[in-house]
Design a protein around this motif. Structure first.
Motif, PDB file in Angstrom:
ATOM      1  N   PRO A 193       0.570  -1.291  -0.013  1.00  8.92           N
ATOM      2  CA  PRO A 193      -0.110  -0.068   0.235  1.00  8.92           C
ATOM      3  C   PRO A 193       0.825   1.273  -0.021  1.00  8.92           C
ATOM      4  O   PRO A 193       1.752   1.263   0.650  1.00  8.92           O
ATOM      5  N   LEU A 194       0.525   2.318  -0.534  1.00  9.18           N
ATOM      6  CA  LEU A 194       1.036   3.622  -0.753  1.00  9.18           C
ATOM      7  C   LEU A 194       0.468   4.347   0.395  1.00  9.18           C
ATOM      8  O   LEU A 194      -0.811   4.442   0.912  1.00  9.18           O
ATOM      9  N   PRO A 195       0.840   5.539   0.873  1.00  8.89           N
ATOM     10  CA  PRO A 195       0.319   6.310   1.643  1.00  8.89           C
ATOM     11  C   PRO A 195      -0.830   6.975   1.243  1.00  8.89           C
ATOM     12  O   PRO A 195      -0.719   7.417  -0.123  1.00  8.89           O
ATOM     13  N   GLU A 196      -1.756   7.487   1.981  1.00  8.79           N
ATOM     14  CA  GLU A 196      -3.015   7.874   1.157  1.00  8.79           C
ATOM     15  C   GLU A 196      -2.833   9.244   0.761  1.00  8.79           C
ATOM     16  O   GLU A 196      -3.236   9.386  -0.438  1.00  8.79           O
ATOM     17  N   PRO A 197      -2.213  10.219   1.323  1.00  7.19           N
ATOM     18  CA  PRO A 197      -1.983  11.470   0.598  1.00  7.19           C
ATOM     19  C   PRO A 197      -1.382  11.396  -0.779  1.00  7.19           C
ATOM     20  O   PRO A 197      -1.686  12.098  -1.721  1.00  7.19           O
ATOM     21  N   GLU A 198      -0.396  10.218  -1.165  1.00  7.66           N
ATOM     22  CA  GLU A 198       0.134  10.064  -2.490  1.00  7.66           C
ATOM     23  C   GLU A 198      -0.894   9.394  -3.246  1.00  7.66           C
ATOM     24  O   GLU A 198      -1.193   9.848  -4.246  1.00  7.66           O
ATOM     25  N   VAL A 199      -1.649   8.293  -2.703  1.00  5.08           N
ATOM     26  CA  VAL A 199      -2.804   7.856  -3.544  1.00  5.08           C
ATOM     27  C   VAL A 199      -3.792   8.953  -3.925  1.00  5.08           C
ATOM     28  O   VAL A 199      -4.261   9.057  -5.184  1.00  5.08           O
ATOM     29  N   GLN A 200      -4.132   9.890  -3.108  1.00  6.54           N
ATOM     30  CA  GLN A 200      -5.342  10.954  -3.408  1.00  6.54           C
ATOM     31  C   GLN A 200      -4.426  11.930  -4.444  1.00  6.54           C
ATOM     32  O   GLN A 200      -5.241  12.290  -5.489  1.00  6.54           O
ATOM     33  N   ALA A 201      -3.290  12.143  -4.478  1.00  5.76           N
ATOM     34  CA  ALA A 201      -2.607  13.108  -5.313  1.00  5.76           C
ATOM     35  C   ALA A 201      -2.429  12.507  -6.706  1.00  5.76           C
ATOM     36  O   ALA A 201      -2.780  13.083  -7.586  1.00  5.76           O
ATOM     37  N   MET A 202      -2.490  11.192  -6.533  1.00  2.00           N
ATOM     38  CA  MET A 202      -2.146  10.484  -7.886  1.00  2.00           C
ATOM     39  C   MET A 202      -3.555  10.304  -8.644  1.00  2.00           C
ATOM     40  O   MET A 202      -3.780  10.663 -10.038  1.00  2.00           O
ATOM     41  N   VAL A 203      -4.557   9.953  -7.920  1.00  2.00           N
ATOM     42  CA  VAL A 203      -5.945  10.195  -8.550  1.00  2.00           C
ATOM     43  C   VAL A 203      -6.498  11.382  -8.780  1.00  2.00           C
ATOM     44  O   VAL A 203      -6.973  11.640  -9.987  1.00  2.00           O
ATOM     45  N   ALA A 204      -6.201  12.474  -8.239  1.00  2.00           N
ATOM     46  CA  ALA A 204      -6.502  13.757  -8.743  1.00  2.00           C
ATOM     47  C   ALA A 204      -5.969  14.070  -9.823  1.00  2.00           C
ATOM     48  O   ALA A 204      -6.477  14.681 -10.747  1.00  2.00           O
ATOM     49  N   ALA A 205      -4.381  13.751  -9.975  1.00  2.00           N
ATOM     50  CA  ALA A 205      -3.897  14.005 -11.183  1.00  2.00           C
ATOM     51  C   ALA A 205      -4.516  13.331 -12.414  1.00  2.00           C
ATOM     52  O   ALA A 205      -4.328  13.990 -13.426  1.00  2.00           O
ATOM     53  N   GLY A 206      -4.653  12.092 -11.997  1.00  2.00           N
ATOM     54  CA  GLY A 206      -5.249  11.231 -13.277  1.00  2.00           C
ATOM     55  C   GLY A 206      -6.646  11.887 -13.845  1.00  2.00           C
ATOM     56  O   GLY A 206      -6.714  11.714 -15.030  1.00  2.00           O
ATOM     57  N   VAL A 207      -7.434  12.411 -12.918  1.00  2.00           N
ATOM     58  CA  VAL A 207      -8.735  12.975 -13.116  1.00  2.00           C
ATOM     59  C   VAL A 207      -8.508  13.978 -13.952  1.00  2.00           C
ATOM     60  O   VAL A 207      -9.407  14.207 -15.108  1.00  2.00           O
ATOM     61  N   ARG A 208      -7.599  15.014 -13.552  1.00  2.00           N
ATOM     62  CA  ARG A 208      -7.462  16.345 -14.340  1.00  2.00           C
ATOM     63  C   ARG A 208      -7.020  15.792 -15.800  1.00  2.00           C
ATOM     64  O   ARG A 208      -7.407  16.526 -16.705  1.00  2.00           O
ATOM     65  N   ASP A 209      -6.020  14.795 -16.011  1.00  2.00           N
ATOM     66  CA  ASP A 209      -5.690  14.278 -17.305  1.00  2.00           C
ATOM     67  C   ASP A 209      -6.607  13.896 -18.154  1.00  2.00           C
ATOM     68  O   ASP A 209      -6.765  13.935 -19.297  1.00  2.00           O
TER      69      ASP A 209
END
Length: 216
Positions: A193-209
């Motif tokens: 598992p990855l740290p939750e803040p990192e997961v949130q940042a990756m998901v947010a970036a993916g949604v923006r893309d």
């Protein structure tokens, strides 16, 4: 010397309970040892049944048991992911926020269904040794069913003018690749598992893309 009382006999399990125990044990053993190394004896021991009992429920032996377990497991995970989609995309209020919430909920079931994703890791590692029909059935019951349901939701949002998705199937693939694939690859389907803040940042970036590609 006082005689020790004999242990109470274990209650006999019914056919459905035995089948469930066998399926659960097979999921654990296949997920741990892989298809090639797993044996019926190990599954019988894990399920606390005889090998004869396993063959009574699964006359086709290990191949039938593996095919059944991966199909049923994939179907359960697909149903959970489709429910998540309906919850977050059934009524969209803020498209970017709702897509991000979907993305986070999408990657979080990896721990809830850890046994299934242990199976998936073994499927990927041993794909060349598995019956092609088993692989095709797993894909149809799991990943393809989920992608088709996501495409349906994205197509509906496009019809409402919220997205540009002339090919909803391609848009669904883009969403999965941009929002979830990096996380599943880095965590190996929830193993690390990855740290939750990192997961949130990756998901947010993916949604923006994703919205740069398909936003209206």
């Amino acid at each position: 010397m006082t005689a020790q009382p004999s242990p109470a006999p274990r209650p006999r399990r019914g056919l459905a309970e035995k089948r469930a125990a066998i399926a659960s044990a097979a999921c654990a053993v296949f997920g741990r040892d892989g298809y090639t190394r797993a044996g019926i004896d190990a599954i019988a021991k894990e399920a606390d049944v005889s090998t004869r009992t396993i063959y009574n429920h699964f006359p086709g032996g290990k191949e039938q048991l593996f095919a059944t377990v991966i199909h049923e497991s994939a179907s359960r995970v697909a149903a959970a992911q489709c429910e998540v989609m309906e919850r977050h995309l059934g009524r969209v209020v803020d498209l970017e926020a709702d897509l991000a919430a979907l993305g986070l909920a999408w990657v979080r079931p990896l721990t809830e269904f850890s046994g299934h994703f242990a199976l998936v890791r073994q499927v990927i590692a041993e794909a060349g040794h598995l019956p092609p029909a088993v692989l095709a059935d797993w894909r149809q019951a799991g990943p393809e069913a989920v992608q088709a349901e996501l495409a349906r939701h994205l197509g509906r949002l496009a019809d409402q003018g919220l997205l540009v998705a002339g090919d909803p199937d391609r848009a669904a693939r883009h969403f999965i690749l941009l929002v979830a694939t990096e996380i599943t690859n880095r965590t190996m389907w929830g193993l690390f598992p990855l740290p939750e803040p990192e997961v949130q940042a990756m998901v947010a970036a993916g949604v923006r893309d994703f919205l740069r590609l398909h936003g209206s």
